[in-house]
Design a protein around this motif. Structure first.
Motif, PDB file in Angstrom:
ATOM      1  N   ARG A   1       1.184  15.400   3.488  1.00 52.78           N
ATOM      2  CA  ARG A   1       2.083  15.160   2.495  1.00 52.78           C
ATOM      3  C   ARG A   1       1.748  14.088   1.993  1.00 52.78           C
ATOM      4  O   ARG A   1       1.809  13.733   0.612  1.00 52.78           O
ATOM      5  N   ALA A   2       1.478  12.835   2.494  1.00 50.47           N
ATOM      6  CA  ALA A   2       1.096  11.486   1.961  1.00 50.47           C
ATOM      7  C   ALA A   2      -0.065  11.566   1.022  1.00 50.47           C
ATOM      8  O   ALA A   2      -0.067  11.069  -0.181  1.00 50.47           O
ATOM      9  N   ALA A   3      -1.037  12.243   1.506  1.00 51.23           N
ATOM     10  CA  ALA A   3      -2.101  12.528   0.604  1.00 51.23           C
ATOM     11  C   ALA A   3      -1.983  13.315  -0.746  1.00 51.23           C
ATOM     12  O   ALA A   3      -2.499  12.844  -1.652  1.00 51.23           O
ATOM     13  N   ARG A   4      -1.170  14.318  -0.743  1.00 54.06           N
ATOM     14  CA  ARG A   4      -0.609  15.053  -1.776  1.00 54.06           C
ATOM     15  C   ARG A   4      -0.040  14.290  -2.731  1.00 54.06           C
ATOM     16  O   ARG A   4      -0.073  14.356  -4.081  1.00 54.06           O
ATOM     17  N   GLN A   5       0.731  13.267  -2.259  1.00 52.52           N
ATOM     18  CA  GLN A   5       1.427  12.351  -2.998  1.00 52.52           C
ATOM     19  C   GLN A   5       0.699  11.027  -3.520  1.00 52.52           C
ATOM     20  O   GLN A   5       1.183  10.250  -4.195  1.00 52.52           O
ATOM     21  N   GLY A   6      -0.704  11.121  -3.028  1.00 52.50           N
ATOM     22  CA  GLY A   6      -1.264   9.847  -3.456  1.00 52.50           C
ATOM     23  C   GLY A   6      -1.114   8.603  -2.825  1.00 52.50           C
ATOM     24  O   GLY A   6      -1.515   7.564  -3.275  1.00 52.50           O
ATOM     25  N   ARG A   7      -0.558   8.822  -1.523  1.00 54.76           N
ATOM     26  CA  ARG A   7      -0.533   7.742  -0.725  1.00 54.76           C
ATOM     27  C   ARG A   7      -1.631   7.677   0.215  1.00 54.76           C
ATOM     28  O   ARG A   7      -2.502   8.249   0.483  1.00 54.76           O
TER      29      ARG A   7
ATOM     30  N   GLU B   1       0.818  -1.174   0.110  1.00 52.07           N
ATOM     31  CA  GLU B   1       0.037  -0.031  -0.014  1.00 52.07           C
ATOM     32  C   GLU B   1       0.778   1.294   0.044  1.00 52.07           C
ATOM     33  O   GLU B   1       1.824   1.453   0.576  1.00 52.07           O
ATOM     34  N   PRO B   2       0.471   2.227  -0.727  1.00 50.02           N
ATOM     35  CA  PRO B   2       1.639   3.211  -0.712  1.00 50.02           C
ATOM     36  C   PRO B   2       1.479   4.006   0.317  1.00 50.02           C
ATOM     37  O   PRO B   2       0.341   4.555   0.750  1.00 50.02           O
ATOM     38  N   SER B   3       2.551   4.427   1.111  1.00 49.97           N
ATOM     39  CA  SER B   3       2.576   4.963   2.292  1.00 49.97           C
ATOM     40  C   SER B   3       3.919   5.582   2.569  1.00 49.97           C
ATOM     41  O   SER B   3       4.694   5.596   1.889  1.00 49.97           O
ATOM     42  N   LEU B   4       3.807   6.789   3.611  1.00 46.08           N
ATOM     43  CA  LEU B   4       4.962   7.197   4.048  1.00 46.08           C
ATOM     44  C   LEU B   4       5.418   6.687   5.503  1.00 46.08           C
ATOM     45  O   LEU B   4       4.193   6.364   6.099  1.00 46.08           O
ATOM     46  N   TYR B   5       6.445   6.593   5.748  1.00 41.58           N
ATOM     47  CA  TYR B   5       7.038   5.981   7.084  1.00 41.58           C
ATOM     48  C   TYR B   5       7.995   6.723   7.737  1.00 41.58           C
ATOM     49  O   TYR B   5       8.879   7.364   7.067  1.00 41.58           O
TER      50      TYR B   5
ATOM     51  N   ALA C   1      -4.038   8.733   5.257  1.00 41.03           N
ATOM     52  CA  ALA C   1      -3.325  10.043   4.558  1.00 41.03           C
ATOM     53  C   ALA C   1      -4.942  10.854   4.201  1.00 41.03           C
ATOM     54  O   ALA C   1      -5.930  10.329   3.799  1.00 41.03           O
ATOM     55  N   GLU C   2      -4.657  12.051   4.586  1.00 37.32           N
ATOM     56  CA  GLU C   2      -5.771  13.110   4.129  1.00 37.32           C
ATOM     57  C   GLU C   2      -5.021  14.333   4.208  1.00 37.32           C
ATOM     58  O   GLU C   2      -4.106  14.806   4.711  1.00 37.32           O
ATOM     59  N   ARG C   3      -5.717  15.193   3.114  1.00 40.14           N
ATOM     60  CA  ARG C   3      -5.322  16.693   3.036  1.00 40.14           C
ATOM     61  C   ARG C   3      -5.684  17.584   4.143  1.00 40.14           C
ATOM     62  O   ARG C   3      -6.964  17.432   4.507  1.00 40.14           O
ATOM     63  N   LEU C   4      -4.738  18.005   4.751  1.00 36.66           N
ATOM     64  CA  LEU C   4      -5.088  18.952   6.050  1.00 36.66           C
ATOM     65  C   LEU C   4      -4.529  20.392   5.662  1.00 36.66           C
ATOM     66  O   LEU C   4      -3.503  20.536   5.067  1.00 36.66           O
ATOM     67  N   ASP C   5      -5.133  21.365   6.244  1.00 35.93           N
ATOM     68  CA  ASP C   5      -4.688  22.661   6.224  1.00 35.93           C
ATOM     69  C   ASP C   5      -3.940  23.066   7.620  1.00 35.93           C
ATOM     70  O   ASP C   5      -4.902  23.091   8.532  1.00 35.93           O
ATOM     71  N   LEU C   6      -2.589  23.115   7.698  1.00 36.23           N
ATOM     72  CA  LEU C   6      -2.015  23.546   9.021  1.00 36.23           C
ATOM     73  C   LEU C   6      -1.624  24.986   9.090  1.00 36.23           C
ATOM     74  O   LEU C   6      -1.052  25.025  10.376  1.00 36.23           O
ATOM     75  N   THR C   7      -2.200  25.671   8.233  1.00 34.39           N
ATOM     76  CA  THR C   7      -1.828  27.211   8.566  1.00 34.39           C
ATOM     77  C   THR C   7      -2.477  27.658   9.909  1.00 34.39           C
ATOM     78  O   THR C   7      -1.756  28.156  10.675  1.00 34.39           O
ATOM     79  N   PRO C   8      -3.683  27.160  10.263  1.00 31.07           N
ATOM     80  CA  PRO C   8      -4.115  27.692  11.692  1.00 31.07           C
ATOM     81  C   PRO C   8      -3.197  27.126  12.807  1.00 31.07           C
ATOM     82  O   PRO C   8      -3.175  27.808  13.975  1.00 31.07           O
ATOM     83  N   LEU C   9      -2.416  26.112  12.800  1.00 35.09           N
ATOM     84  CA  LEU C   9      -1.576  25.660  13.575  1.00 35.09           C
ATOM     85  C   LEU C   9      -0.038  26.335  13.388  1.00 35.09           C
ATOM     86  O   LEU C   9       0.743  25.850  14.240  1.00 35.09           O
TER      87      LEU C   9
ATOM     88  N   LEU D   1       1.947  26.349  10.641  1.00 33.57           N
ATOM     89  CA  LEU D   1       2.700  25.607   9.506  1.00 33.57           C
ATOM     90  C   LEU D   1       2.612  26.334   8.329  1.00 33.57           C
ATOM     91  O   LEU D   1       1.294  26.036   7.744  1.00 33.57           O
ATOM     92  N   ALA D   2       3.537  26.886   7.810  1.00 34.47           N
ATOM     93  CA  ALA D   2       3.437  27.447   6.497  1.00 34.47           C
ATOM     94  C   ALA D   2       3.463  26.586   5.327  1.00 34.47           C
ATOM     95  O   ALA D   2       4.414  25.621   5.495  1.00 34.47           O
ATOM     96  N   ASN D   3       3.062  26.932   4.195  1.00 40.24           N
ATOM     97  CA  ASN D   3       3.296  25.943   2.920  1.00 40.24           C
ATOM     98  C   ASN D   3       4.799  26.360   2.499  1.00 40.24           C
ATOM     99  O   ASN D   3       5.196  27.511   2.839  1.00 40.24           O
ATOM    100  N   HIS D   4       5.282  25.249   2.023  1.00 37.96           N
ATOM    101  CA  HIS D   4       6.808  25.479   1.659  1.00 37.96           C
ATOM    102  C   HIS D   4       6.823  25.006   0.112  1.00 37.96           C
ATOM    103  O   HIS D   4       6.010  24.127  -0.193  1.00 37.96           O
ATOM    104  N   PRO D   5       7.764  25.699  -0.588  1.00 37.05           N
ATOM    105  CA  PRO D   5       7.698  25.502  -2.210  1.00 37.05           C
ATOM    106  C   PRO D   5       8.075  23.872  -2.336  1.00 37.05           C
ATOM    107  O   PRO D   5       7.772  23.336  -3.403  1.00 37.05           O
ATOM    108  N   HIS D   6       8.564  23.046  -1.217  1.00 36.61           N
ATOM    109  CA  HIS D   6       8.836  21.634  -1.507  1.00 36.61           C
ATOM    110  C   HIS D   6       7.686  20.733  -1.481  1.00 36.61           C
ATOM    111  O   HIS D   6       7.523  19.598  -1.556  1.00 36.61           O
ATOM    112  N   GLU D   7       6.408  21.534  -0.999  1.00 34.61           N
ATOM    113  CA  GLU D   7       5.273  20.939  -0.843  1.00 34.61           C
ATOM    114  C   GLU D   7       4.543  20.571  -2.035  1.00 34.61           C
ATOM    115  O   GLU D   7       4.369  21.496  -2.915  1.00 34.61           O
TER     116      GLU D   7
END
Length: 174
Positions: free
Chosen positions: A111-117, A81-85, A158-166, A168-174
């Motif tokens: 990140r896992a969700a954005r990568q389709g994992r 199963e496609p995963s991040l560890y 995995a799921e898409r999350l908005d972490l800006t309220p916590l 965590l800024a978006n970064h170009p590597h995302e």
């Protein structure tokens, strides 16, 4: 504001300082630390698998992210199963009130969700960490005996999350 970014060889000393601070905190609280492994753990910064959590130019957390399971931890079906560890996540105790470990865990879920994992998986040896990871939405999948220790393996879908309220800024590597 926090950012997650890939670690580089230039981050080794910052990662070592942060892990040393974590070791000192663990030892003050009567916990086993990684003091003898600081150089090895920090050296992972230059190997292409580590990500660092940064605040105001200071490294306040790190985790090693892999895309393949350790064969002794997960079955062939689980590993397919496609995963991040996540491995060797550590945070600076001076930033504890900001919950940097939670930021790292939730960043990995997004990140896992954005990568389709499908999953983010991790393991630990301490029941207290299992409780902590459960607060981040991870579930205990199984336990294994490993070298006279108990290994706890956890996963979160995995799921898409908005972490800006916590913070965590978006970064170009995302």
């Amino acid at each position: 504001m926090f950012i997650m970014r890939p670690a580089t060889g230039d981050d080794v000393s910052g990662v070592a300082s942060m892990i040393t601070a974590r070791c000192e905190w663990m030892e003050r609280h009567g916990l086993e630390s990684w003091r003898e492994d600081v150089d090895d753990l920090a050296g992972q910064a230059g190997r292409g698998f580590m990500w660092v959590l940064e605040a105001e130019g200071r490294i306040v957390g790190c985790t090693t992210v892999m895309t393949q399971a350790l064969p002794q931890d997960w079955t062939a079906e689980e590993a397919a199963e496609p995963s991040l560890y996540l491995f060797t996540t550590a945070t600076d105790p001076a930033y504890r009130e900001h919950r940097p470990g939670t930021l790292i865990g939730l960043w990995a879920v997004g990140r896992a969700a954005r990568q389709g994992r499908r999953w983010v998986r991790q393991g630990c040896y301490f029941p207290e960490l299992v409780k902590y990871y459960k607060t981040q939405g991870f579930a205990l999948v199984k336990e294994q005996d490993r070298n006279a220790e108990r290994l706890y393996l956890l996963a979160r879908r995995a799921e898409r999350l908005d972490l800006t309220p916590l913070g965590l800024a978006n970064h170009p590597h995302e």
